[in-house]
Design a protein around this motif. Structure first.
Motif, PDB file in Angstrom:
ATOM      1  N   LEU A 173       0.840  -1.286  -0.090  1.00 57.80           N
ATOM      2  CA  LEU A 173      -0.063   0.117  -0.011  1.00 57.80           C
ATOM      3  C   LEU A 173       0.770   1.153   0.024  1.00 57.80           C
ATOM      4  CD1 LEU A 173      -2.746  -0.899   2.709  1.00 57.80           C
ATOM      5  CD2 LEU A 173      -2.838  -0.948   0.263  1.00 57.80           C
ATOM      6  N   ARG A 174       0.360   2.474  -0.699  1.00 63.04           N
ATOM      7  CA  ARG A 174       0.902   3.414  -0.659  1.00 63.04           C
ATOM      8  C   ARG A 174       1.186   4.102   0.959  1.00 63.04           C
ATOM      9  NH1 ARG A 174       0.432   6.131  -5.654  1.00 63.04           N
ATOM     10  NH2 ARG A 174       0.611   4.672  -7.319  1.00 63.04           N
ATOM     11  N   THR A 175       2.126   4.788   1.107  1.00 64.55           N
ATOM     12  CA  THR A 175       2.193   5.481   2.519  1.00 64.55           C
ATOM     13  C   THR A 175       1.006   6.043   3.002  1.00 64.55           C
ATOM     14  OG1 THR A 175       4.932   5.613   2.135  1.00 64.55           O
ATOM     15  CG2 THR A 175       3.754   6.727   3.991  1.00 64.55           C
ATOM     16  N   GLY A 176       0.465   6.858   2.218  1.00 69.65           N
ATOM     17  CA  GLY A 176      -0.464   7.740   2.401  1.00 69.65           C
ATOM     18  C   GLY A 176      -1.629   6.846   2.883  1.00 69.65           C
ATOM     19  N   VAL A 177      -1.850   5.622   2.225  1.00 65.42           N
ATOM     20  CA  VAL A 177      -3.124   4.574   2.548  1.00 65.42           C
ATOM     21  C   VAL A 177      -2.770   4.144   3.841  1.00 65.42           C
ATOM     22  CG1 VAL A 177      -4.388   2.863   1.741  1.00 65.42           C
ATOM     23  CG2 VAL A 177      -3.500   4.425  -0.057  1.00 65.42           C
ATOM     24  N   ARG A 178      -1.569   3.768   3.948  1.00 65.73           N
ATOM     25  CA  ARG A 178      -1.124   3.331   5.470  1.00 65.73           C
ATOM     26  C   ARG A 178      -1.530   4.163   6.583  1.00 65.73           C
ATOM     27  NH1 ARG A 178       4.727   0.470   5.022  1.00 65.73           N
ATOM     28  NH2 ARG A 178       4.542  -0.539   2.912  1.00 65.73           N
ATOM     29  N   TYR A 179      -1.271   5.392   6.379  1.00 65.61           N
ATOM     30  CA  TYR A 179      -1.600   6.280   7.379  1.00 65.61           C
ATOM     31  C   TYR A 179      -3.054   6.574   7.457  1.00 65.61           C
ATOM     32  CZ  TYR A 179       3.360   8.081   7.548  1.00 65.61           C
ATOM     33  OH  TYR A 179       4.647   7.918   8.055  1.00 65.61           O
ATOM     34  N   ASN A 180      -3.883   6.624   6.239  1.00 66.04           N
ATOM     35  CA  ASN A 180      -5.216   6.498   6.621  1.00 66.04           C
ATOM     36  C   ASN A 180      -5.819   5.506   7.062  1.00 66.04           C
ATOM     37  OD1 ASN A 180      -7.644   8.593   5.507  1.00 66.04           O
ATOM     38  ND2 ASN A 180      -7.973   6.764   4.862  1.00 66.04           N
ATOM     39  N   LEU A 181      -5.321   4.201   6.806  1.00 68.77           N
ATOM     40  CA  LEU A 181      -5.912   3.117   7.492  1.00 68.77           C
ATOM     41  C   LEU A 181      -5.675   3.133   9.032  1.00 68.77           C
ATOM     42  CD1 LEU A 181      -6.869   0.001   6.798  1.00 68.77           C
ATOM     43  CD2 LEU A 181      -4.273  -0.556   7.133  1.00 68.77           C
ATOM     44  N   ARG A 182      -4.878   3.851   9.659  1.00 71.85           N
ATOM     45  CA  ARG A 182      -4.588   3.991  10.982  1.00 71.85           C
ATOM     46  C   ARG A 182      -5.813   5.126  11.418  1.00 71.85           C
ATOM     47  NH1 ARG A 182       0.681   2.616   9.965  1.00 71.85           N
ATOM     48  NH2 ARG A 182       1.281   4.575   9.631  1.00 71.85           N
ATOM     49  N   SER A 183      -5.582   6.229  10.630  1.00 68.94           N
ATOM     50  CA  SER A 183      -6.545   7.295  10.911  1.00 68.94           C
ATOM     51  C   SER A 183      -8.115   6.822  10.933  1.00 68.94           C
ATOM     52  CB  SER A 183      -6.280   8.265   9.979  1.00 68.94           C
ATOM     53  OG  SER A 183      -7.108   9.364  10.102  1.00 68.94           O
ATOM     54  N   VAL A 184      -8.244   6.003   9.988  1.00 68.42           N
ATOM     55  CA  VAL A 184      -9.953   5.838   9.671  1.00 68.42           C
ATOM     56  C   VAL A 184     -10.188   5.034  10.862  1.00 68.42           C
ATOM     57  CG1 VAL A 184      -9.821   3.612   8.437  1.00 68.42           C
ATOM     58  CG2 VAL A 184     -11.651   5.327   8.092  1.00 68.42           C
ATOM     59  N   LEU A 185      -9.221   4.184  11.482  1.00 74.24           N
ATOM     60  CA  LEU A 185      -9.697   3.407  12.584  1.00 74.24           C
ATOM     61  C   LEU A 185     -10.049   4.189  13.813  1.00 74.24           C
ATOM     62  CD1 LEU A 185      -7.292   0.400  12.186  1.00 74.24           C
ATOM     63  CD2 LEU A 185      -9.885   0.162  12.146  1.00 74.24           C
ATOM     64  N   ARG A 186      -9.161   5.216  14.047  1.00 75.32           N
ATOM     65  CA  ARG A 186      -9.382   6.214  15.121  1.00 75.32           C
ATOM     66  C   ARG A 186     -10.840   7.072  14.753  1.00 75.32           C
ATOM     67  NH1 ARG A 186      -4.058   7.238  13.897  1.00 75.32           N
ATOM     68  NH2 ARG A 186      -4.520   9.354  13.067  1.00 75.32           N
ATOM     69  N   ARG A 187     -10.991   7.532  13.546  1.00 75.50           N
ATOM     70  CA  ARG A 187     -11.901   8.471  13.319  1.00 75.50           C
ATOM     71  C   ARG A 187     -13.466   7.826  13.188  1.00 75.50           C
ATOM     72  NH1 ARG A 187     -11.670  10.296   8.645  1.00 75.50           N
ATOM     73  NH2 ARG A 187      -9.818   9.206   8.100  1.00 75.50           N
TER      74      ARG A 187
END
Length: 373
Positions: free
Chosen positions: A304-318
């Motif tokens: 996965l792109r780095t941005g997608v990895r960050y968003n994966l963690r972000s969407v779990l928080r949000r």
């Protein structure tokens, strides 16, 4: 006065407005109008600042003061039309825009802004008159608006707003081909246009056969260009959620494989294997399941792109539903381990554990596909 003939106070007010410092701009323009109450440019700029701060009635009053001094001032007419529209008097906005076109027939913006509003104005007038708003009438109004926008395109082919107007009209009228063409024209002139980029990315990401990881990469690339786009962020969140649903599917398959290993269900006349399952067979369970998780989840995540990895963690928080799906996956894996690794002597309890791991997912799969909140 400056070399261009504009008072320095007005130039400073323009700069303050561009910076979003509307209170300072209003104070500066107030001092300028105290010096010269007949300065039309100051009244127009004051109306613009008032409108930016949602002081609608005051903005309309300022444009009326400007037009009382100079009835044919193009800027005052345009600002007056905007103030009328913001004060829920869009029907009255046609007259000043027609006057702009009469006074400046080569000025593209008058055509574009009138085209943007005209079909709404025509529809409202027809409704106020008590006439039926038929599909034929609506189509005619939209065609008239599009002709005005097309004139603006001819006068200023490199300006973006006329294409935006044509795009909006095409969307309302259901002309998908024209809408797509306008999106391409907008992006040709402004590659960072948020709405057009979001539309183009959504079309590519939702095309048949596009996988969740590919869709997420498309949205992440577009967000790198326009990081403040709410539409693109929503699309990335949904694609990320699809990735998590894929992980849950792997967990369910792991549970199903565990049930197969214990022969929890056998065909009629077929003798189930003896329990407890030998330790070697219990450990062998991790070979195919490990391969499944490695290929289906771990390698997929690493690609996965780095941005997608960050968003994966972000969407779990949000967001709540991604956490629910991940929780269901973890629960199914736990149940799979209990079924496969405990040396059961009979099948009653592992059947209960199997259904306990499967039922929560089965109950939500039919309606959680588009849940991202």
């Amino acid at each position: 006065m400056s070399a261009t003939g504009t008072h320095p106070a007005l130039e400073r007010a323009d700069a303050l407005h561009e910076l979003g410092r509307h209170d300072e701009a209003k104070a500066l323009l107030g001092r300028r109008l105290a010096e010269d109450p007949e300065d039309v440019g100051a009244w127009v700029r004051l109306a613009r600042c008032l409108g930016a701060q949602d002081e609608k009635a005051e903005a309309l009053e300022a444009t009326e003061r400007a037009l009382a001094i100079a009835p044919e001032h193009i800027g005052a007419l345009l600002q007056h039309a905007r103030a009328l529209q913001s004060n829920a008097r869009i029907v009255d906005a046609e007259a000043p825009l027609r006057e702009v076109i009469r006074l400046a027939p080569d000025y593209w913006y008058g055509y574009a802004l009138l085209g943007h509003w005209l079909w709404r104005i025509r529809t409202l007038r027809l409704g106020h008159a008590g006439g039926p708003v038929t599909q034929e009438a609506t189509t005619a109004f939209q065609r008239e608006s599009d002709e005005l926008a097309l004139t603006a395109v001819r006068l200023a082919p490199e300006e973006v707003f006329p294409y935006e107007v044509r795009w909006g009209i095409a969307d309302i009228g259901g002309d998908r081909a024209l809408a797509d063409e306008m999106v391409r024209e907008i992006l040709r002139r402004d590659p960072q246009h948020p709405q057009a980029l979001a539309r183009q990315t959504e079309q590519a990401a939702t095309a048949p056969g596009v996988k969740a990881a590919e869709a997420a990469a498309l949205y992440a690339d577009a967000l790198a260009v326009t990081p403040d786009s709410a539409a693109l962020q929503q699309g990335l969140d949904h694609a990320t959620y699809r990735l998590l649903r894929g992980v849950r599917l792997i967990a369910v398959l792991s549970l199903g494989f565990a049930a197969t290993m214990l022969d929890l269900w056998t065909k009629e006349g077929q003798a189930p294997r003896e329990l407890p399952v030998p330790l070697g067979q219990q450990l062998w369970y991790f070979v195919p399941i490990g391969a499944l998780w490695t290929v289906g989840a771990l390698l997929r995540y690493r690609r996965l792109r780095t941005g997608v990895r960050y968003n994966l963690r972000s969407v779990l928080r949000r967001r709540r539903w991604p956490r629910i799906v991940l929780g269901q996956a973890a629960w199914a894996v736990l149940c799979a381990l209990l079924v496969s690794q405990v040396p059961w002597a009979e099948r009653g309890v592992p059947r209960i554990v199997f259904w306990a791991g499967l039922v929560p997912t089965l109950l939500t799969i039919p309606f959680d596909r588009k849940k991202t909140n």
